[in-house]
Design a protein around this motif. Structure first.
Motif, short mmCIF file in Angstrom:
data_model
loop_
_atom_site.label_atom_id
_atom_site.label_comp_id
_atom_site.label_asym_id
_atom_site.label_seq_id
_atom_site.Cartn_x
_atom_site.Cartn_y
_atom_site.Cartn_z
N LEU A 139 1.11 -0.97 -0.18
CA LEU A 139 0.30 0.04 0.04
C LEU A 139 1.06 0.96 0.23
CD1 LEU A 139 -3.20 -0.85 2.20
CD2 LEU A 139 -3.14 -0.19 0.33
N LYS A 140 1.58 1.09 0.67
CA LYS A 140 2.78 2.32 0.84
C LYS A 140 3.73 2.76 0.19
CE LYS A 140 4.11 3.11 5.72
NZ LYS A 140 4.86 2.46 7.08
N PHE A 141 4.00 1.30 -0.89
CA PHE A 141 5.08 1.50 -2.08
C PHE A 141 3.51 2.76 -3.85
CE2 PHE A 141 6.03 -0.18 -6.34
CZ PHE A 141 6.73 0.14 -6.41
N VAL A 142 2.77 1.81 -3.56
CA VAL A 142 1.16 2.37 -4.04
C VAL A 142 1.14 3.71 -3.95
CG1 VAL A 142 -1.03 2.15 -4.94
CG2 VAL A 142 0.58 -0.06 -4.69
N GLU A 143 0.90 4.09 -2.78
CA GLU A 143 0.56 5.52 -2.34
C GLU A 143 2.17 6.55 -2.72
OE1 GLU A 143 -1.38 7.01 1.38
OE2 GLU A 143 0.51 5.46 1.70
N SER A 144 3.11 5.99 -2.60
CA SER A 144 4.11 6.85 -3.03
C SER A 144 4.67 6.81 -4.53
CB SER A 144 5.72 6.40 -2.11
OG SER A 144 5.79 4.95 -2.69
N VAL A 145 4.28 6.01 -4.94
CA VAL A 145 4.33 6.23 -6.48
C VAL A 145 3.17 7.31 -6.90
CG1 VAL A 145 4.26 5.00 -8.36
CG2 VAL A 145 5.34 4.12 -6.93
N GLY A 146 2.22 6.34 -6.49
CA GLY A 146 1.16 7.41 -6.87
C GLY A 146 1.34 9.11 -6.73
N ASP A 147 1.96 9.41 -5.45
CA ASP A 147 2.09 10.88 -5.25
C ASP A 147 3.59 11.50 -6.39
OD1 ASP A 147 0.38 11.47 -2.69
OD2 ASP A 147 2.21 10.99 -1.27
N LEU A 148 3.82 10.60 -6.35
CA LEU A 148 4.92 10.87 -7.21
C LEU A 148 4.44 11.14 -8.58
CD1 LEU A 148 8.14 8.19 -6.48
CD2 LEU A 148 8.16 11.71 -6.94
N VAL A 149 3.52 10.08 -8.94
CA VAL A 149 3.28 10.94 -10.82
C VAL A 149 2.76 11.41 -10.34
CG1 VAL A 149 1.29 9.74 -12.10
CG2 VAL A 149 2.93 7.91 -11.01
N PHE A 150 1.42 12.20 -8.89
CA PHE A 150 0.48 12.95 -9.19
C PHE A 150 1.75 14.54 -9.28
CE2 PHE A 150 -1.62 16.52 -6.57
CZ PHE A 150 -2.09 16.99 -7.30
#
Lengths: 340, 326
Positions: free
Chosen positions: B17-28
């Protein structure tokens, strides 16, 4: 997600199929240029599309200058212009360009003088002096002497001209430059010039609007605009000294003189005694060598139709048809277009 | 054993989840940075294109282009001063009318009008901004021009004719009419934005002023206006930007004459109008390049105006901040 992909897939397929159908059968011919003949061109393209449903024309009326630029860059299949191309442009174009005259237009002088009804007569000298600003009152003896029945008011003349670059201005200034030495040295001819006096209106409708709303004004516009707005139209003196009322007949008459084989000619201040002196051809610009066989054939077919049936549609829209001798010359010129 | 299972099982899930979140944040983060930089890129690119395409004219006329008064397409001799003058003067006239009017509308809607009427008028004001400029031009030609010629200009020349600004024959079309049309067009920007700004004034401040015995006018003068000064300035400059670049409506009523005359009754010309008018038929490369240079000058003036606006807003922010502290 899967359904979304499916839906997208169906859309893509549909687009692909419709594009495929369009590509297989329809021929689209693109053209761009003069705004002046746009009403008759769109009428022609519409009528011709009814005859040949698989053939479509797309004409953008972006102005003669734009038409010349685009046909030289070969981004369109034909160009259109109200003034002939310059020699330097002809040389730098990638191939030889035919100037094909399509119809004739007239530029008329129209005015708004309250209490004066009926058509006034203007000599070449009076007209050029009004637009130079040297005649600036309506009751000037030079205007008065040719209009004995009319009493002109002691009011300043307000000149109205086109503010946008246009073929109409080009024909009008070409006439003034031919008949007045001081006009040709001080102002010259062109689609836009440095007007010595007056207000600028955008487009024929802008000029006509200003004249209608401004008492004691005078300006110029295409024949059809003055007629449809019921504005008075001045009779203009021609080279033979006669005062000519602009009409389809007197405009066609103006083109009955000697026409060069490349059709790049100005017919303002014509020799013909019955000709209206502020008239001009408008041309289609077509390459002698057509690269695309399908489009080239279609274009030549259209040009033949335009000379026969198309000419009959011109009058209703305020354009004068080509005189018979010019029509035959154009027919011969079209034969020379080579389709590879 | 059951305990360890429970304790161990969620860890990879959380990690994922954390990984997904941080990737999402980065993409954003990067996608928004990308979008934001597109704006800068577009502005720089427009400036660059204008500069490149006007090089012929820049070389030929140099800096003189800015203060020469000739405009002769036949002899290909060009100078932009009449257009710069026309643009600045017509926009100034527009601001002179639109600022008091717009602020008046905003104050009335915010302070005085009953809510229902305020909403109705507010909606209509916003509607003014949605009318296409060619429609304003037509209203100008058929309604305002005759009125200016028959009523306003004779009136002005009769009572104020001793001032050179109001001398000369009443044509109807001209600088004054262009300014009037522009004023109507930019009015909604000033009125609507100022009204929204007024809404952000804290109620407590206004109530305290009233508690001290201030009248409505005094509350407006002491609290509302000073508090929203930077916002009002912003709305005025947004309106000015619109006025500088307006083309269609202006060209229909300004008379299109590239001359500098002191009288506001005389016809003038603006930069945007000359580009729109002459671009289509400009065949020679020098002529075309000159029109692009007019665009470059307009671009430069707009940037300058916006820069001044930024500075003024920044200053008024600072002074407002200091004032609040004092």
């Amino acid at each position: 997600m899967k359904t979304l992909i499916k839906i997208l897939g169906i859309f893509a397929l549909g687009l692909h199929l419709s594009a495929g159908f369009a590509g297989a059968e329809d021929v689209l011919i693109n053209g761009a240029g003069a705004t002046f003949p746009y009403p008759i061109y769109s009428k022609w393209f519409d009528e011709y599309h009814k005859l040949k449903p698989d053939l479509k024309f797309n004409y953008q009326s972006i102005g003669s200058g734009g038409g010349i630029r685009q046909i030289m860059a070969q981004t369109v299949d034909f160009g259109a212009s109200d003034s002939p191309m310059k020699d330097t442009d002809m040389e730098s174009a990638p191939g030889f360009l035919f100037h094909i005259p399509t119809v004739l237009g007239a530029v008329v002088v129209t005015y708004n003088i309250p209490a004066v009804t009926g058509n006034i007569k203007l000599t070449q000298a009076a007209l050029s002096k009004i637009f130079l600003g040297t005649i600036n009152k309506w009751n000037d003896p030079e205007i008065q002497k040719d209009n004995p029945g009319i009493s002109f008011p002691d009011q300043p003349i307000i000149v109205v001209h086109r503010s946008d670059g246009s073929g109409t201005s080009s024909i009008f200034t070409d006439f003034l430059a031919k008949v007045s030495l001081s006009w040709s040295t001080k102002v010259g001819r062109g689609t836009s010039v440095a007007w010595p006096t007056g207000l600028g209106g955008k487009g024929n409708e802008g000029v006509v609007g200003l004249i209608k709303l401004t008492p004691y004004s005078i300006g110029y516009c295409e024949l059809i605009y003055a007629q449809s707005n019921k504005l008075p139209i001045a009779d203009i003196q021609n080279k033979a000294g006669k005062f000519i009322t602009p009409s389809l007949g007197s405009v066609t008459a103006a083109a009955q003189g000697k026409i060069p084989s490349d059709f790049r000619v100005s017919i303002t201040n014509c020799d013909a005694a019955a000709g209206y002196p502020i008239s001009g051809f408008t041309w289609l610009l077509v390459y002698e060598k057509q690269k695309n066989a399908v489009k080239g054939k279609a274009l030549v077919g259209f040009l033949h139709w335009m000379l026969k049936d198309g000419q009959k549609l011109a009058g209703d829209l305020g354009y004068a048809p080509l005189p018979e001798n010019v029509n035959q010359m154009v027919e011969k010129a079209i034969m020379k277009i080579k389709v590879q | 054993m059951a305990l360890t299972n429970v304790a161990n099982a969620p860890t990879p899930v959380i990690r994922r989840l954390k990984f997904v979140e941080s990737v999402g944040d980065l993409v954003f983060k990067w996608s928004t940075i990308f979008f934001a930089s597109l704006i800068i890129l577009a502005a720089v690119w427009i400036g660059w294109e204008l500069l490149i395409n006007s090089s012929l004219s820049l070389k030929k006329f140099g800096l003189n282009f800015l203060w020469r008064q000739v405009w002769d397409p036949v002899m290909e001799d060009f100078g932009a001063l009449p257009f710069i003058y026309g643009t600045l003067v017509s926009s100034t006239i527009a601001l002179l009318f639109a600022v008091p009017l717009g602020l008046g509308v905003a104050v009335f809607l915010y302070e005085l009008a009953p809510p229902k009427i305020a909403d109705a008028i507010g909606f209509l004001t916003e509607l003014l901004a949605a009318i296409p400029s060619v429609v304003y031009g037509l209203i100008g030609v058929f309604v305002i021009v005759p009125w200016v010629r028959c009523s306003l200009e004779p009136f002005l020349s009769k009572y104020l004719g001793f001032i050179p600004l109001f001398k000369g024959a009443p044509y109807g079309v001209g600088m004054l009419t262009a300014g009037l049309i522009l004023a109507i067009m930019i009015l909604p920007f000033i009125a609507t934005i100022s009204r929204e700004i007024f809404k952000t004034v804290p109620q407590s401040l206004k109530e305290s002023a009233m508690a001290l015995g201030a009248t409505r006018w005094e509350v407006l003068r002491i609290v509302t206006i000073p508090f929203s000064k930077s916002g009002i300035l912003g709305s005025i400059f947004l309106a000015l930007g619109r006025a500088l670049g307006e083309t269609m409506a202006v060209t229909m009523v300004i008379g299109n004459r590239p001359e500098i005359k002191l009288s506001l009754f005389e016809p003038g010309y603006t930069m945007a109008a000359v580009i729109a008018n002459e671009f289509t038929e400009a065949t020679s490369s020098l002529y075309l390049s000159t029109l692009v240079e007019v665009g470059l000058v307009l671009f430069g003036i707009t940037i300058l105006v916006n820069g001044i606006a930024r500075m003024m807003i920044y200053r008024s922010h600072r002074s407002a901040g200091l004032g609040a502290r004092a």
